[in-house]
Design an enzyme around this catalytic site. Structure first.
Site, PDB file in Angstrom:
ATOM      1  N   GLU A   1     -45.313 -53.808 -32.926  1.00  0.00           N
ATOM      2  CA  GLU A   1     -46.238 -54.932 -33.126  1.00  0.00           C
ATOM      3  C   GLU A   1     -47.479 -54.567 -33.938  1.00  0.00           C
ATOM      4  O   GLU A   1     -48.464 -55.308 -33.947  1.00  0.00           O
ATOM      5  CB  GLU A   1     -46.662 -55.529 -31.775  1.00  0.00           C
ATOM      6  CG  GLU A   1     -45.893 -56.721 -31.326  1.00  0.00           C
ATOM      7  CD  GLU A   1     -44.393 -56.482 -31.078  1.00  0.00           C
ATOM      8  OE1 GLU A   1     -43.669 -57.477 -31.072  1.00  0.00           O
ATOM      9  OE2 GLU A   1     -43.937 -55.349 -30.899  1.00  0.00           O
TER      10      GLU A   1
ATOM     11  N   TYR B   1     -49.508 -52.007 -33.476  1.00  0.00           N
ATOM     12  CA  TYR B   1     -50.554 -51.328 -32.716  1.00  0.00           C
ATOM     13  C   TYR B   1     -50.646 -49.843 -33.118  1.00  0.00           C
ATOM     14  O   TYR B   1     -50.026 -49.400 -34.078  1.00  0.00           O
ATOM     15  CB  TYR B   1     -50.298 -51.496 -31.220  1.00  0.00           C
ATOM     16  CG  TYR B   1     -50.527 -52.900 -30.712  1.00  0.00           C
ATOM     17  CD1 TYR B   1     -51.788 -53.488 -30.782  1.00  0.00           C
ATOM     18  CD2 TYR B   1     -49.491 -53.656 -30.165  1.00  0.00           C
ATOM     19  CE1 TYR B   1     -52.018 -54.782 -30.314  1.00  0.00           C
ATOM     20  CE2 TYR B   1     -49.700 -54.948 -29.701  1.00  0.00           C
ATOM     21  CZ  TYR B   1     -50.965 -55.507 -29.778  1.00  0.00           C
ATOM     22  OH  TYR B   1     -51.189 -56.784 -29.318  1.00  0.00           O
TER      23      TYR B   1
ATOM     24  N   ARG C   1     -41.196 -49.000 -26.837  1.00  0.00           N
ATOM     25  CA  ARG C   1     -41.101 -50.242 -27.613  1.00  0.00           C
ATOM     26  C   ARG C   1     -41.082 -49.859 -29.087  1.00  0.00           C
ATOM     27  O   ARG C   1     -42.109 -49.472 -29.659  1.00  0.00           O
ATOM     28  CB  ARG C   1     -42.284 -51.145 -27.293  1.00  0.00           C
ATOM     29  CG  ARG C   1     -42.248 -52.510 -27.956  1.00  0.00           C
ATOM     30  CD  ARG C   1     -41.351 -53.486 -27.212  1.00  0.00           C
ATOM     31  NE  ARG C   1     -41.565 -54.839 -27.719  1.00  0.00           N
ATOM     32  CZ  ARG C   1     -42.410 -55.705 -27.174  1.00  0.00           C
ATOM     33  NH1 ARG C   1     -43.109 -55.364 -26.108  1.00  0.00           N
ATOM     34  NH2 ARG C   1     -42.551 -56.904 -27.685  1.00  0.00           N
TER      35      ARG C   1
ATOM     36  N   HIS D   1     -48.564 -57.937 -35.800  1.00  0.00           N
ATOM     37  CA  HIS D   1     -49.353 -59.151 -35.565  1.00  0.00           C
ATOM     38  C   HIS D   1     -49.887 -59.749 -36.864  1.00  0.00           C
ATOM     39  O   HIS D   1     -50.167 -60.943 -36.919  1.00  0.00           O
ATOM     40  CB  HIS D   1     -50.510 -58.862 -34.609  1.00  0.00           C
ATOM     41  CG  HIS D   1     -50.092 -58.781 -33.182  1.00  0.00           C
ATOM     42  ND1 HIS D   1     -49.328 -59.755 -32.577  1.00  0.00           N
ATOM     43  CD2 HIS D   1     -50.323 -57.846 -32.218  1.00  0.00           C
ATOM     44  CE1 HIS D   1     -49.103 -59.426 -31.318  1.00  0.00           C
ATOM     45  NE2 HIS D   1     -49.687 -58.273 -31.076  1.00  0.00           N
TER      46      HIS D   1
ATOM     47  N   GLN E   1     -49.073 -72.630 -26.307  1.00  0.00           N
ATOM     48  CA  GLN E   1     -50.353 -73.316 -26.121  1.00  0.00           C
ATOM     49  C   GLN E   1     -51.154 -72.826 -24.925  1.00  0.00           C
ATOM     50  O   GLN E   1     -52.388 -72.786 -24.981  1.00  0.00           O
ATOM     51  CB  GLN E   1     -50.111 -74.823 -26.006  1.00  0.00           C
ATOM     52  CG  GLN E   1     -49.661 -75.459 -27.309  1.00  0.00           C
ATOM     53  CD  GLN E   1     -49.432 -76.951 -27.173  1.00  0.00           C
ATOM     54  OE1 GLN E   1     -50.155 -77.646 -26.469  1.00  0.00           O
ATOM     55  NE2 GLN E   1     -48.414 -77.459 -27.836  1.00  0.00           N
TER      56      GLN E   1
END
Length: 677
Positions: free
Chosen positions: A167, A169, A217, A255, A342
């Site tokens: 992701e 990181y 991961r 991201h 949301q």
């Protein structure tokens, strides 16, 4: 018990321990990790998922030190005292027969604080803080922090840890030449760049022993320029296995990637193919992830050999009993995640405690209770949109006698229009769920019935809940009664003929939805994985670095202009984590977006506009059809006569506030009212 889903519900033997099924509750930040006062709430949240049958839970990310914080004072495990506090969580999960691993998350340059560090001093596009470049000694210090954190996690009673290596990181930042410009032994060629995760893994395994789960991961698809290629990813996977990992979990996209990976417009199981590609390269179990939200999809992936486990995070926010319901064949009763983001991710990125649009109890288990009532009431709920459905079924589930009145021929309200938008097909699932709940809880449903005040008064209900929704707001534009003007309701219900050139008036959520509907003529790439990958430029990492390729854009079926009165970026009020996707989708379809517009009139040519207080640059947007998406007003015609007759009246959903259609608020409001009555 395993006959319904023999692969999904089969145990997984890791040698030193066995997972009871192949469901991994994937890591997702809730905000409860970040303050000691929330620890009891966090424990209750995870315990409910363990009770629901999950094979292995992974927590939201916990930083190994201050440098690794996602934000100031983020959840950190670096001391024995902190480990003792975590015992509340692990004890609660173990009491329910579950297993839980803690994710170690070092955000690196993504950290939203001035202490951020990285392999190089390159600022992230999603944080205002430029990271400090680590010295070689500093790199060693970060490795030791990971190892210490894992050892403390074991002390805290966790069954394992997940090392977050994807992701975008900290670990990912060392792996990619996009962010690692170092010239020492931690940079340069890939063998040096991959040293960091291998060192972290090998030293962590040595510190925690052989009988402790370590998940790594692995970013299998970076989706950024200069991301890893497939040979590098396989090389790392093999090294991670050799360093002692128990399981490799699939990570998709950084991201900062400009490709959606988990939003509702992403096809189900859109990235399982990349996990399958890794099968056979390593011998340890592989987990596939992203947009897996039904037991049927999960079972098919496992049966096809894509992976050994499936990761589901948000689906277990939506329904903590997902696994148990699947095992009992109660699929219709599963409250399916619609991937709207949301209440979960949008909340997390706004520093709010997460929840779930379709399940307001998520992360609020200690405060929102649906206890059985001791004094059943007769309650009428008027309107079977999201607010009314949530309220009626929750009330009936608590033991009240509920009658639900709906003037239309089907339940759903505005959801029946939303589900027609390309990329929002999951909204069908919410209506399917509420339909099953109406039957299960015994709500008496009256379709094609427009409730009137006199009838409601005569029936002497103890309470009446107005969930009557909204009516379109009158924009008062000169010429709006012309034959070429239609409402968004007419368009989405298929009652309007729309021409080739369209002006959409109003750039809120509905305006964006209508525009997406019109430029694709209803075709949805969400239901066509090949088309979706082509449209967003997702390719094979064996052929292009990071799995990025040039997007293949199909032409729009109509020329659409989207306009708003407000000055500023159209769509600014859309979801924090999904708004960019909608804007990008319309840009790909050549939709022109205009703001700061005055609507001066409508005639046969189209929509006449000007700009600013002084009405500068008057022009005509030539259009065959003008679609009005200019907001809504609450529909409350029943309130005054009912109140005058002494009836207890409650307003929820659009009938209460209609400034913007908001299913999250509607369902939450309906559920909370039902819990109180």
């Amino acid at each position: 018990m395993t006959s319904l889903y023999p692969h999904l519900l089969a145990p997984l033997d890791l040698g030193y321990t066995t997972l009871k099924n192949r469901v991994l509750m994937g890591s997702m930040h809730t905000g409860l990790e970040d303050a000691a006062k929330h620890t009891p709430r966090l424990a209750a949240y995870f315990a409910e998922r363990a009770r629901g049958g999950v094979g292995l839970i992974v927590t939201g990310g916990v930083a190994p030190n201050i440098a690794g914080w996602a934000k100031p004072l983020a959840g950190t495990l670096a001391t024995h005292a902190a480990a003792k506090r975590h015992r509340v969580v692990t004890d609660a999960v173990h009491a329910e027969g579950g297993k839980i691993a803690m994710q170690i998350l070092h955000t690196g340059r993504y950290g939203y604080h001035p202490f951020a560090v990285g392999p190089s001093a390159i600022k992230s596009p999603i944080s205002p803080f430029k990271p400090s470049e680590l010295s070689a000694r500093g790199v060693e210090s970060q490795i030791k922090a990971f190892v210490r954190c894992a050892a403390l996690a074991r002390e805290a009673g966790y069954d394992g840890v997940e090392v977050m290596g994807s992701e975008g990181y900290f670990i990912n930042q060392f792996l990619s030449s996009h962010t690692n410009k170092r010239k020492d032994g931690w940079g340069g060629d890939y063998s040096n760049r991959m040293r960091l995760p291998v060192e972290i893994m090998s030293r962590t395994r040595e510190a925690v022993g052989r009988d402790f789960i370590i998940i790594y991961r692995l970013s299998m698809l970076d989706l950024i320029p200069d991301g890893s290629n497939w040979d590098e990813t396989v090389l790392l996977a093999k090294a991670i296995e050799g360093a002692g990992a128990s399981i490799i979990n699939t990570g998709i996209g950084w991201h900062e990637a400009r490709v959606p990976t988990i939003a509702t417009s992403v096809p189900r199981a859109a990235f399982a193919w990349v996990t399958r590609k890794m099968k056979g390269e390593v011998g340890i179990p592989l987990v596939t992830t992203n947009r897996i939200n039904t037991p049927e999809v999960a079972e098919a992936l496992l049966a096809d050999g894509c992976a050994d486990m499936v990761s589901m995070a948000r689906p277990l926010l939506a329904d903590p009993d997902f696994v148990n319901k699947a095992a009992r064949g109660l699929n219709a009763e599963i409250n399916t995640c619609i991937a709207c983001n949301q209440a979960c991710l949008d909340h997390a990125f706004k520093n709010k405690v997460a929840s779930c649009l379709v399940n307001p109890r998520a992360c609020h288990e200690t405060e929102l209770h649906y206890d059985r009532t001791l004094k059943p009431k007769r309650i009428a709920v008027i309107g079977a949109g999201p607010a009314g459905l949530a309220c009626a079924t929750t009330l009936a589930g608590r033991g009240h006698n509920v009658e639900l009145f709906e003037s239309a021929s089907e339940i759903g309200g505005q959801f029946n229009m939303a589900k027609r938008i390309p990329g929002k097909e999951e909204f069908h699932e919410t209506l399917r769920y509420f339909g099953s709940q109406i039957t299960r809880t015994g709500v008496r449903l009256h379709l094609n019935t427009r409730a009137d005040a006199a009838s409601l008064i005569a029936q002497q209900f103890d309470d009446v809940v107005l969930a009557t929704g909204v009516v379109p707001r009158d924009p008062k534009i000169k010429g709006q009664d012309s034959a070429n003007v239609v409402s968004y309701i007419d368009v989405l219900r298929g009652n309007a003929k729309v021409g080739e050139k369209v002006a959409v008036v109003g750039a809120g959520g509905i305006g964006f939805d209508v525009s997406e509907f019109l430029v694709g003529d209803g075709h949805s790439a969400t239901l066509d994985l090949k088309a979706w990958k082509a449209e967003w430029g997702v390719g094979d990492p064996a052929e292009s670095r990071g799995g990025l390729k040039r997007p293949e854009l199909s032409p729009p079926t109509r020329k659409v202009t989207l306009l708003q009165r407000k000055v500023g970026k159209p769509g600014a009020g859309l979801g924090k984590t999904t708004g960019w996707i909608h804007r990008s989708a319309l840009k790909m379809k050549q939709v022109e977006m205009l703001s700061g517009v005055n609507y001066d009139g409508i005639d046969a040519r189209g929509l006449h506009i000007s700009f600013g207080d002084k009405h500068k640059n008057p022009t005509c947007i030539e259009a065959d059809t003008i679609v009005l998406c200019t907001g809504q007003e609450p529909l409350r015609e029943l309130e005054a006569p009912l109140t005058a007759a002494g009836v207890k009246v409650h307003r929820i959903g659009g009938a209460d506030v209609a400034s913007e259609l908001d299913a999250k608020r509607a369902i939450d409001q309906g559920s909370r009212l039902a819990a109180r009555l």
